[in-house]
Write an enzyme that holds these catalytic residues in place. Sequence first.
Site, mmCIF file in Angstrom:
data_model
loop_
_atom_site.group_PDB
_atom_site.id
_atom_site.type_symbol
_atom_site.label_atom_id
_atom_site.label_comp_id
_atom_site.label_asym_id
_atom_site.label_seq_id
_atom_site.Cartn_x
_atom_site.Cartn_y
_atom_site.Cartn_z
ATOM 1 N N ASP A 11 0.987 -1.236 0.068
ATOM 2 C CA ASP A 11 -0.035 -0.101 0.014
ATOM 3 C C ASP A 11 0.919 1.167 0.000
ATOM 4 O O ASP A 11 2.057 1.118 0.104
ATOM 5 C CB ASP A 11 -1.109 -0.043 1.385
ATOM 6 C CG ASP A 11 -1.844 1.156 1.380
ATOM 7 O OD1 ASP A 11 -2.048 1.491 0.211
ATOM 8 O OD2 ASP A 11 -1.955 1.642 2.575
ATOM 9 N N ASP A 175 -2.328 -0.685 5.758
ATOM 10 C CA ASP A 175 -2.335 -0.276 7.223
ATOM 11 C C ASP A 175 -3.755 -0.335 7.601
ATOM 12 O O ASP A 175 -3.955 -0.212 8.882
ATOM 13 C CB ASP A 175 -2.113 1.141 7.426
ATOM 14 C CG ASP A 175 -2.783 2.047 6.260
ATOM 15 O OD1 ASP A 175 -3.055 1.627 5.354
ATOM 16 O OD2 ASP A 175 -3.126 3.101 6.727
#
Length: 207
Positions: A11, A175
Site C-alpha cells: 500500500d 495499514d
Amino acid sequence: MESKLKNILFDLGGVLVRLDAGRCYRAFAQIGIPHAEDVLHSEQGMTLVRRLETGGIGEEDFYGEVRRLTGRGASDEEIRWAWNQFLVDVDDRKKLRLLSLRRRYRVFLLSNTNVMHWEYACQKLFPLRGFGVDDYFHGVFLSYELGLAKPDKAIFEAALRLAGLKAGETLFIDDLKANCDAARATGLRTWQNLHDNDWLNENDLFE
C-alpha cells in the site's frame, strides 16, 4: 504446505508514505479555507474524494468542487498545494529496503490514491540518489486509473490478473484491517502495518 513467497504488494499511504491529516487541514487554513476538515469529512466531501480516487472526476473538477463546498475562492494551485500536504515523506530506509526486496521478489504498489497525490509522491517523495518509482516497483496499480478501490475484492483480482501473480505466492501489506480482510478473501497473504515503520522493522516478514 504454504507456497513460497514470490511477490509483495505494498500500500502507499500509512505504509510507505507518512501521512499527516492535520498538516493538510492547516495548509487549507493558510489558503483561506479554515473549515476544510469539516467539509472533507462530510458526506459530500467523502463522496467527492471517493470519486476522485476511482477516476469518477478529474483534477480540475475536484478543485471546482472544493471551491463550491467551501464557498471560498482559492486557486487550483493553492488547493493542489494544500491537498498534497497530507503526504509528508518516505523514509530513505524504506526506499533502500524496496531496492533490496526487488532483488529477491517481484514488488508492486497497490493504492487508493489520486493523480495529485501520486504525482507529488513520484516527484518529491520517492527520489533517492537517482532512483525513483520505476526502480522500486515492477508495477503500480492505482485506484484512479483502475476505476476500483480497496476494500473491493475486484481491485485485488485486477492487480493479480494484470501482473500475472498467484495470490498464494503474494504478500499484501496495508495499514487498514478492512483492506487486509478483503485481500485475504482473495487468497492473498496479508500483513497489517499498524504504525508507520512496522513493516520495515519486522525482520521475519519476508522470509
